[in-house]
Scaffold this motif. Structure first.
Motif, short mmCIF file in Angstrom:
data_model
loop_
_atom_site.label_atom_id
_atom_site.label_comp_id
_atom_site.label_asym_id
_atom_site.label_seq_id
_atom_site.Cartn_x
_atom_site.Cartn_y
_atom_site.Cartn_z
N TRP A 48 51.69 48.12 41.04
CA TRP A 48 51.13 49.27 41.21
C TRP A 48 50.59 49.46 39.91
CZ3 TRP A 48 53.27 52.27 36.68
CH2 TRP A 48 54.38 52.37 36.18
N GLN A 49 50.73 48.42 39.14
CA GLN A 49 50.43 47.95 37.54
C GLN A 49 48.95 47.49 37.90
OE1 GLN A 49 50.84 49.37 35.22
NE2 GLN A 49 53.13 50.12 34.38
N ARG A 50 48.97 47.14 38.40
CA ARG A 50 47.99 45.71 38.60
C ARG A 50 46.65 46.47 39.32
NH1 ARG A 50 51.32 41.71 40.34
NH2 ARG A 50 50.97 41.79 42.31
N VAL A 51 46.46 47.75 40.42
CA VAL A 51 46.03 48.62 40.98
C VAL A 51 45.84 49.35 39.81
CG1 VAL A 51 45.80 50.01 42.59
CG2 VAL A 51 46.91 48.16 42.80
N ALA A 52 46.38 49.62 39.23
CA ALA A 52 45.07 50.93 38.17
C ALA A 52 44.94 50.23 36.99
CB ALA A 52 47.45 51.57 37.24
N GLN A 53 45.17 49.33 36.94
CA GLN A 53 44.56 48.34 35.58
C GLN A 53 43.49 47.81 36.51
OE1 GLN A 53 44.73 47.64 32.88
NE2 GLN A 53 43.93 45.40 32.18
N THR A 54 42.72 47.61 37.67
CA THR A 54 42.00 47.46 38.76
C THR A 54 40.81 48.42 38.39
OG1 THR A 54 42.86 45.76 39.58
CG2 THR A 54 40.64 46.56 40.87
N LEU A 55 41.88 49.53 38.81
CA LEU A 55 41.05 51.16 38.26
C LEU A 55 40.55 51.30 37.54
CD1 LEU A 55 42.69 52.95 40.33
CD2 LEU A 55 41.15 51.92 41.34
N ARG A 56 40.64 50.83 36.20
CA ARG A 56 40.84 51.20 34.88
C ARG A 56 39.41 50.53 34.32
NH1 ARG A 56 46.35 51.90 33.94
NH2 ARG A 56 46.39 50.13 33.31
N ALA A 57 40.20 49.32 35.17
CA ALA A 57 38.69 48.27 34.47
C ALA A 57 36.74 48.72 35.91
CB ALA A 57 38.67 46.75 35.09
N GLY A 58 37.55 49.24 36.48
CA GLY A 58 36.25 49.34 37.44
C GLY A 58 35.73 50.27 36.89
N LEU A 59 35.99 52.27 35.97
CA LEU A 59 35.55 52.79 35.30
C LEU A 59 35.18 52.62 34.58
CD1 LEU A 59 35.13 55.42 35.30
CD2 LEU A 59 37.40 55.86 34.30
N ARG A 60 35.66 51.37 33.78
CA ARG A 60 34.78 51.07 32.90
C ARG A 60 33.35 50.21 32.66
NH1 ARG A 60 40.00 49.59 30.37
NH2 ARG A 60 39.31 47.17 31.45
N ASP A 61 33.19 49.27 34.06
CA ASP A 61 32.43 48.91 34.14
C ASP A 61 30.83 49.39 34.97
OD1 ASP A 61 33.40 46.11 33.64
OD2 ASP A 61 34.44 45.96 36.08
N ALA A 62 31.52 50.42 35.69
CA ALA A 62 30.77 51.24 36.32
C ALA A 62 29.98 52.34 35.57
CB ALA A 62 31.40 52.34 37.33
N ALA A 63 30.85 52.68 33.98
CA ALA A 63 30.15 53.44 32.82
C ALA A 63 29.60 52.78 32.10
CB ALA A 63 31.16 53.61 32.02
N GLY A 64 28.92 51.32 32.45
CA GLY A 64 28.46 50.47 31.62
C GLY A 64 26.83 50.60 32.49
N VAL A 65 26.23 51.62 32.84
CA VAL A 65 25.43 52.35 33.27
C VAL A 65 24.28 53.63 32.21
CG1 VAL A 65 25.76 51.16 35.46
CG2 VAL A 65 25.59 53.37 34.63
N LEU A 66 25.45 53.99 31.48
CA LEU A 66 25.04 54.59 30.70
C LEU A 66 24.95 54.41 29.17
CD1 LEU A 66 28.28 57.40 31.24
CD2 LEU A 66 25.53 57.52 32.44
N ASP A 67 24.34 55.50 28.24
CA ASP A 67 24.83 54.62 26.77
C ASP A 67 24.94 53.86 26.20
OD1 ASP A 67 21.35 54.69 27.68
OD2 ASP A 67 21.16 56.65 26.50
N ALA A 68 25.18 53.99 25.25
CA ALA A 68 25.87 53.43 24.75
C ALA A 68 27.98 54.51 24.17
CB ALA A 68 26.36 52.70 23.49
N GLU A 69 27.66 55.69 23.15
CA GLU A 69 28.04 56.40 22.82
C GLU A 69 28.69 57.58 24.62
OE1 GLU A 69 26.30 59.17 20.48
OE2 GLU A 69 26.96 58.31 18.89
#
Length: 805
Positions: free
Chosen positions: A210-231
Motif C-alpha cells: 500500500w505504501q508503494r501504491v501511494a507513492q505511485t499515485l503521488r508521483a503520478g500527480l507530480r508528473d501530471a502537474a508538469g503541464v502547468l507553470d512552475a508555481e
C-alpha cells in the motif's frame, strides 16, 4: 461543524470530556518539557479531581448525577491512562540507552525503520526544494544499534539526517542499515538521538504494497502537474497531499505572510473536502446516512494512505473518523465530544503531539468552528446577512481569532490580512483538491486524463497564488509581535479584552472608529511611503544600474561594509542614505572594472571610511590608479586581501575565499575574462545566514573553487557577473542557496542576465531577485531563515563603458 466536515451543530454543547482531554494533553506536555515525573503528578491530580467530582455530586438530581458521573469517570479513566501508559512511554524515552552514546557523539551502526516520508531540509545552508535539495530528514525508529562496538538495546525514535540521493526515495515501514555519527536530540521531544549519515542506506527492506501504491499515485500527480507553470505545478501537490518538494520558496513565504500556510499541509480541511464530496455523491445516489458515512470513511482511509502517515494527516484522519462515526450513529451535535476524543486518542497514541504547534492550531481552529463560528453566523444572519455569506465570513474569522495567539507566539508576527485572504481563497480550495485527488487516482491508468484534470485545476491554483501574493504585498500585512509564551499570552489577553469590550454598544462604536482611523491614516501612509530599511536587514543589494553594490550591516547602528560601488556615485550614495549608513569601516572592491568601482566617490566623499580592500590584481591600470588616487585624497588606506583572511564586526564576519597568493594575476594585456576571474570571492556570515559574494568570477575561477573543495554553501548567493552565460551549473549546486541576487541594469547592452543562467537558477528552487525589476533588495533575518524584502525598481541607468561581457 465537526473537524471541518461540514456537519452542523447547535444547541447546548456537551463539555464532559473536555477536562479529561486537557488533563491528557497537559500531563503529556509537562512530561516532555519537564520530565516524566511531572506527567505522573499531573495525572494524579486528575484522579483526585475526578474522585472529588464523583463524591461531591452524589446526592444531586438524576440528570445532574448522570452528567457529573460522565465528567468524573472520563477524568478518572483518562488520568489513569496517561498516568500509567503515557508516563511509562515518556520514562522509557527519557532513559533510553541510546541517549548516552549520542551525548558523547559516538559512531554507530544502526538499523532503523522509517516512520515518515523523508523531508527535504529547508534551513540555513540547505535551501531549495527542487533540484537544490541535498539533505533530507528521515524520522525513524531504532530496530538495533551497535555503538562503540557494543550492542545498545533501544527501540527509541530517532531523526536521520542524510544525503538526499537514495534516502529521499524511502517509504514508511522500510528498514535500512547505516553507519552514523550520533548527536543528542533536542529537549522536549520523544526523539532519543540524531543520526548524521553520509553514505547510502544499506540492506533496504521492501516497502508495504500500500505504501508503494501511494507513492505511485503521488508521483503520478507530480508528473501530471508538469503541464502547468512552475508555481502552480508546485502548489497543486502541496495543496492535495502536502508535497512541497517542488514549491518555490517565494510562494511558501507569501502563503505564510497571507495566513494561508495551512493550505500547504494536509489538514482537516483536505479530509473534509474529500469526505464531503463522497458524502454528496452517495447521497445523490440515494444511499442512506450510514452507507454514506461508511463510504466517506473508506475515502478518508484511502486519503490518509495517499498522503502518508504524517502527524498532521493522522491528526486530521482521527478527527474526521470521529466526526463520521457521530454522523453514522445519528449524533450530529456531538462535535465537542468528538474533538475531545480526538485529542485524547491522538496524544495517547503519539505523545509528541502534545508539544506540536500544528496540533495546537488544529485543536484550537476546530474548537473555534464548533463554539464561535455558529454563533457569529447566526448573529450575522439575524442582521440580514445571507446565510451562506454569514458562514463564509464567520468560519475564517473564528479560526483566525482563536489561533492568532499561538501563531504570534511561535512566529513573532501577526497577519492582518489572513481572514480576507482565506475568504477569497475558500471558493477554489475544494474544487482544486478534488481535481487533484482524482488526477492522482487516474494517473497510473490514464496519463492524458490526469493531465486534463490538472489543467482544469490550474486556474484555481493560479488564483490561490494571486491571492497570497497580493495579500503578502499589502503594506502592514504582517506586523511584528513579541515571540514566545509572553507574546502569545499578550495577544490572547488583547483578544479577550476586545471581545469583552465589543459586547457593549458604545465600546463597539469606539472600536469601529479607531479601526477606521487606522485604515484611513496608517495604511495610506504605508502605501505612499513604505518603511525602509526593513527591520533586521542584514544585506542590501543596491539598485545601481548595470553594476554591483552590496551593503552588509555590521550590527552597529549606522555602520555597514560596502562590497563594490557600482558604475556611478549617485545611485550608491542614495542607497546608503536610505539605509542611514554614516560610517563604512571597509569598502571592498572585488575587481577593477568600472561597473564595480565607478561609484567609489559615493562612499568616500560623504561618509567616514576605514579602509578600501582590493585583491592583488591591478588591471585595468587606469582603474587601479583612479582608486588609489581617490583613497589617498580621502585619507583612506588601501588594503590587499587574499584567501584565508578573516574580518569581523559584532554582527558580521567576512572570510576571503579567493584568490589566494598562488593564483596568477592578469597582466596589462589581459582581457575582461581574466580580470573577472581575479575577483575577490567572499563569504559573509550574517544574522540572516551565510552570504556568498562572487564578484564577476567566470568558468575557470569557478572551477578552481570547486576543485579546491572550498565550502561554498550559502543561504544567499550573489550571482556572478550579473547573471552572465558563463556560470557553471556545478556552482549553483555547490551553493544550494535559498535566495539568489542578480545585480543588473535594466536594458543593458550585454544581454544580462542570460536566459540560460536564469533557467539554471529556477531549477535549483532558489528565489531569484533582480535589481532591475525589484530595485533595492534587502535580506532580512527571521526566525525561519533569510527573507527578501524589495523596495521597487528605480530604473537606474544601465551603466557606462568599462564593463566586460
Amino acid at each position: 461543524m465537526i473537524g471541518g466536515l461540514g456537519l452542523e451543530v447547535g444547541g447546548r454543547q456537551d463539555w464532559r470530556l473536555v477536562p479529561a482531554a486537557l488533563v491528557v494533553w497537559l500531563a503529556t506536555m509537562a512530561g516532555l518539557l519537564l520530565g516524566w515525573w511531572w506527567s505522573a503528578a499531573t495525572a494524579f491530580a486528575g484522579v483526585v479531581v475526578g474522585l472529588a467530582v464523583a463524591v461531591r455530586f452524589r446526592g444531586r438530581s438524576a440528570v445532574a448525577r448522570w452528567w457529573r458521573a460522565g465528567l468524573a469517570w472520563s477524568l478518572l479513566v483518562c488520568s489513569l491512562l496517561v498516568g500509567l501508559v503515557g508516563t511509562l512511554r515518556l520514562r522509557a524515552a527519557e532513559e533510553d540507552p541510546l541517549r548516552r552514546p549520542a551525548a558523547a557523539g559516538s559512531s554507530a551502526v544502526v538499523r532503523v525503520e522509517v516512520t515518515e516520508r523523508p523531508k527535504p531540509v529547508v534551513s540555513a545552508g540547505f535551501g531549495g526544494q527542487q533540484g537544490g535539495v541535498w539533505t533530507v530528514v528521515v524520522p525513524a525508529r531504532v530496530v538495533s544499534a551497535v555503538a562503540a562496538g557494543r550492542p545498545v538495546r533501544s527501540t527509541g525514535a530517532v531523526v536521520v539526517i542524510a544525503p538526499a540521493e537514495r534516502w529521499r526515495a524511502l517509504l514508511p515501514g522500510q528498514q535500512v542499515t547505516a553507519v552514523a555519527v550520533m548527536a543528542p536530540a533536542q529537549p522536549g521531544e520523544l526523539t532519543v538521538a540524531v543520526l548524521r549519515v553520509r553514505g547510502p542506506p544499506e540492506a533496504v527492506s521492501a516497502a508495504a504494497v500500500w505504501q508503494r501504491v501511494a507513492q505511485t499515485l503521488r508521483a503520478g500527480l507530480r508528473d501530471a502537474a508538469g503541464v502547468l507553470d512552475a508555481e502552480p505545478r508546485g502548489l497543486l501537490p502541496a495543496l492535495v497531499v502536502g508535497d512541497t518538494d517542488d514549491l518555490p520558496p517565494q510562494v511558501v513565504d507569501e502563503f505564510q505572510a497571507a495566513g494561508l500556510a495551512h493550505l500547504l499541509a494536509v489538514s482537516g480541511s483536505n479530509l473534509a473536502i474529500v469526505c464531503v464530496a463522497v458524502l454528496l455523491l452517495l447521497r445523490t445516489l440515494r444511499c442512506g446516512p450510514r452507507t454514506a458515512a461508511a463510504g466517506a470513511m473508506l475515502a478518508l482511509i484511502g486519503f490518509v494512505v495517499l498522503a502518508g502517515p504524517e502527524p498532521s494527516v493522522l491528526r486530521a484522519g482521527v478527527m474526521g473518523a470521529v466526526g463520521l462515526l457521530a454522523l453514522a450513529v445519528g449524533r450530529q451535535r456531538a462535535a465537542l465530544p468528538a474533538l475531545a476524543v480526538a485529542v485524547i486518542g491522538l496524544v495517547l497514541w503519539d505523545p509528541a503531539m502534545a508539544v506540536s504547534i500544528g496540533f495546537a492550531l488544529s485543536v484550537l481552529a476546530t474548537g473555534g468552528l464548533v463554539l464561535i463560528a455558529p454563533r457569529w453566523a447566526d448573529r450575522l444572519a439575524v442582521r440580514g446577512v445571507p446565510r451562506g455569506l454569514a458562514e463564509a465570513l464567520a468560519v475564517p474569522a473564528a479560526a483566525h481569532l482563536v489561533t492568532a495567539p499561538v501563531v504570534a507566539g511561535f512566529a513573532g508576527e501577526v497577519s492582518l490580512v489572513a481572514v480576507v485572504a482565506n475568504l477569497l481563497a475558500a471558493p477554489v480550495v475544494a474544487p482544486a483538491t478534488v481535481l487533484g485527488v482524482l488526477a492522482a487516482v487516474v494517473a497510473p491508468v490514464s496519463r492524458w486524463l490526469a493531465e486534463v484534470l490538472v489543467r482544469v485545476a490550474g486556474p484555481e491554483a493560479d488564483w490561490l497564488i494571486l491571492v497570497a501574493r497580493h495579500a503578502a504585498d499589502v503594506p502592514g500585512a504582517v506586523i511584528a509581535w513579541p515571540a514566545g509564551w509572553l507574546g502569545g499570552m499578550l495577544l490572547a489577553g488583547c483578544v479577550m479584552l476586545l471581545a469583552a469590550a465589543s459586547r457593549r454598544r458604545r465600546l463597539r462604536v469606539l472600536i469601529g472608529l479607531l479601526l477606521t482611523g487606522l485604515l484611513i491614516v496608517v495604511v495610506p501612509l504605508r502605501v505612499i511611503a513604505p518603511g525602509w530599511p526593513p527591520d533586521r536587514w542584514a544585506v542590501v543589494a543596491c539598485d545601481v544600474g548595470q553594476g554591483d553594490a552590496l551593503v552588509l550591516a555590521t550590527g552597529e547602528a549606522g555602520r555597514a561594509v560596502v562590497v563594490d560601488t557600482g558604475p556611478d556615485a549617485a545611485p550608491l550614495a542614495g542607497c546608503l542614505d536610505r539605509l542611514d549608513v554614516a560610517r563604512v569601516p571597509l569598502v571592498v572592491l572585488s575587481h577593477l572594472h568600472a561597473d564595480h568601482v565607478g561609484g567609489l566617490d559615493g562612499v568616500l566623499s560623504e561618509r567616514a571610511v576605514g579602509a578600501v580592500g582590493v585583491s592583488r590584481a591591478r588591471q585595468p591600470r587606469w582603474a587601479w590608479e583612479d582608486v588609489r588616487r581617490k583613497a589617498q585624497d580621502a585619507g583612506v588606506p588601501v588594503l590587499q586581501l587574499s584567501a584565508g583572511q578573516r574580518l569581523s564586526w559584532p554582527g558580521l564576519v567576512i572570510e576571503v575565499l579567493a584568490p589566494d597568493e598562488k593564483e596568477v594575476m592578469p597582466a596589462a594585456e589581459s582581457d575582461g575574462t581574466e580580470i573577472n576571474n581575479a575577483s575577490l570571492v567572499l563569504r559573509a556570515t550574517t544574522p540572516a545566514g551565510r552570504v556568498l559574494l562572487s564578484g564577476d568570477v567566470e568558468l575557470s575561477a569557478q572551477a578552481r573553487l570547486l576543485d579546491a573543495g572550498v565550502d561554498l554553501s550559502a543561504d544567499v548567493f550573489k550571482v556572478p557577473h550579473h547573471g552572465s552565460r558563463y556560470t557553471s551549473p556545478e556552482l549553483f549546486s555547490a551553493t544550494r542557496a535559498r535566495i539568489a541576487l542578480v545585480s543588473v541594469g535594466a536594458g543593458n547592452r550585454y544581454g544580462h542576465p542570460s536566459p540560460f543562467t536564469m533557467r539554471l537558477l529556477a531549477r535549483t528552487g532558489a528565489l531569484v531577485l533582480r535589481t532591475d525589476t525589484s530595485g533595492d533588495t534587502a535580506i532580512v533575518a527571521t526566525d525561519n531563515g533569510p527573507r527578501a524584502v524589495t523596495r521597487g525598481a528605480s530604473r537606474a541607468p544601465p551603466g557606462r563603458a568599462g564593463d566586460s561581457s
